[in-house]
Design an enzyme around this catalytic site. Sequence first.
Site, PDB file in Angstrom:
ATOM      1  N   ILE A  28       0.672  -1.352  -0.078  1.00 25.67           N
ATOM      2  CA  ILE A  28       0.161   0.230  -0.020  1.00 25.67           C
ATOM      3  C   ILE A  28       0.831   1.092   0.091  1.00 25.67           C
ATOM      4  CG2 ILE A  28      -0.682   0.472   2.499  1.00 25.67           C
ATOM      5  CD1 ILE A  28      -3.144   0.627   0.135  1.00 25.67           C
ATOM      6  N   ALA A  29       2.600   1.747   0.707  1.00 24.82           N
ATOM      7  CA  ALA A  29       2.905   2.166   0.261  1.00 24.82           C
ATOM      8  C   ALA A  29       3.293   2.155  -0.488  1.00 24.82           C
ATOM      9  CB  ALA A  29       4.066   2.182   1.919  1.00 24.82           C
ATOM     10  N   SER A  87      12.160   2.098   6.181  1.00 21.60           N
ATOM     11  CA  SER A  87      11.957   0.192   6.237  1.00 21.60           C
ATOM     12  C   SER A  87      13.170  -1.288   6.157  1.00 21.60           C
ATOM     13  CB  SER A  87      11.941   0.793   4.275  1.00 21.60           C
ATOM     14  OG  SER A  87      12.241  -0.673   4.164  1.00 21.60           O
ATOM     15  N   TYR A 137      14.588   0.232  10.455  1.00 21.45           N
ATOM     16  CA  TYR A 137      12.951   0.396  11.708  1.00 21.45           C
ATOM     17  C   TYR A 137      14.413   1.145  12.912  1.00 21.45           C
ATOM     18  CZ  TYR A 137      10.087  -1.805   8.746  1.00 21.45           C
ATOM     19  OH  TYR A 137       8.759  -1.674   7.756  1.00 21.45           O
ATOM     20  N   LEU A 166       2.962  -0.385   8.054  1.00 20.25           N
ATOM     21  CA  LEU A 166       3.093  -1.663   8.629  1.00 20.25           C
ATOM     22  C   LEU A 166       2.342  -2.312   8.593  1.00 20.25           C
ATOM     23  CD1 LEU A 166       5.467  -0.427  11.426  1.00 20.25           C
ATOM     24  CD2 LEU A 166       6.005  -1.448   9.065  1.00 20.25           C
ATOM     25  N   LYS A 221      -5.377   1.361   8.693  1.00 19.76           N
ATOM     26  CA  LYS A 221      -6.096   1.085   8.921  1.00 19.76           C
ATOM     27  C   LYS A 221      -6.145  -0.678   9.381  1.00 19.76           C
ATOM     28  CE  LYS A 221      -7.866  -1.828   6.811  1.00 19.76           C
ATOM     29  NZ  LYS A 221      -7.006  -2.696   5.597  1.00 19.76           N
TER      30      LYS A 221
END
Length: 396
Positions: A44-45, A67, A88, A107, A130
Amino acid sequence: MGRGIPEAGLVTHPGFRGSPTVCPGAMEHERRKIRYAVIGLGNIAQVAILPAFASAAESSELVALVSGSREKLEVLGERYGVAERGGYAELEVVLKRARVDAVFIALPNSLHREFTERAARAGAHVLCEKPLAMTEEDCTAMIEATRLAGVKLMTAYRLHFEEANLRAIDIVRSGKLGQVRAFTSSFSHSVPPGDIRTSRELGGGALFDLGCYCINAARHLFREEPIEVVGASQQLGEGPAQGVDESTTATLRFPSGGVATFTVSQGLATVASYRITGTRGDLRVEQAYFYAGPIRHHLTIDGKTQEQTFEDRDQFAAQLVYFSRCIQEDTEPEPSGVEGLADVRVMQAIQRSAASGKAEALPPFARDRRPDLSQQIHRPRLGSSTPVHAASRDKG
Ligand code: NDP
């Protein structure tokens, strides 16, 4: 007081703990662009969030990438011209170095809380994908962490800015359908083995991935919070997928007599529709939950049907524009963290009901804000990009 640009003429920076600096020519800075880091460079990113900055450029700027993949950081950093990048473990360092105002967390669901808390402690506003988290406890901790840090928390509910969904709410409110009593919805797609949605540890399962859309739509169409739910789930097999629901069907009862039913699945053909029926009419919304492609209304009142197509828009750019505006104007986002919690508590009750085979009563839950047409934001889809190690999926 939120960070970012809380008051005219006052500019603060991440890690800032003292009095805000009054800048020369401060009024010009009042609307300075909000500087974002995107955390997690999965599907989605890559297909939606990173390209959306092109269409939200008036207020939102991509300045950092976080990432676990060196290759993604390099390729996507070059592609989007983002120099500040890190893993991270280096999150706080990257946020500080890039003078980040806000993060967009993309994430797996089980990591939303940890990264919201870390970003908030580092002084960044949080736009979180979400579902907000996997438990009410985690949602509450995220709301508290951002409150304590004086930063904003928004649940990334892009449909709160999308015209077809907001018009559906408006049609119901106008009374054209008469008294609305029934909401039904199906949201399904097929997920390959190994996807984060098949892992219990990562917060997988159809209910939390897709059910939040159906629950959210029903809550805002009925303009009430459910008081009782019944759920039934089909579980995935063994190993990491054990305990992950492949499909869930639920029924929600609302105080004024409305009933919502939905089926979500990650093992069925792609469907994304809902229908709200009242004493005089009926509205069917097709492709209702998708983030790309047109969305269609089929509105039948007193036996006459009208159809309307809402063309594809960049829903992720709309979210960025909205969240940046909340930061610039120091207003509380709608959908807030509490709005994310409002769906998570229902999903947990559905899980309990599916496990026990009994109806689950829900305690009262007050909402003072609901999405309406005034929140609609149109931004054209400008960017697209070929994903780097991120499988493409349906658009929900
Ligand atoms: P992906 O699996 O494609 O991406 C998740 C990314 O998280 C990975 O690529 C990886 O990025 C990072 N990551 C960090 N730790 C882990 C770990 N332990 N295991 C796996 N991945 C890890 O998922 P999606 O992009 O589809 O979903 C991400 C979030 O976005 C979810 O919360 C999902 O619900 C939400 N979503 C929202 C949509 C919407 O329309 N609003 C649509 C689709 C998803 P890296 O390699 O960069 O470290």
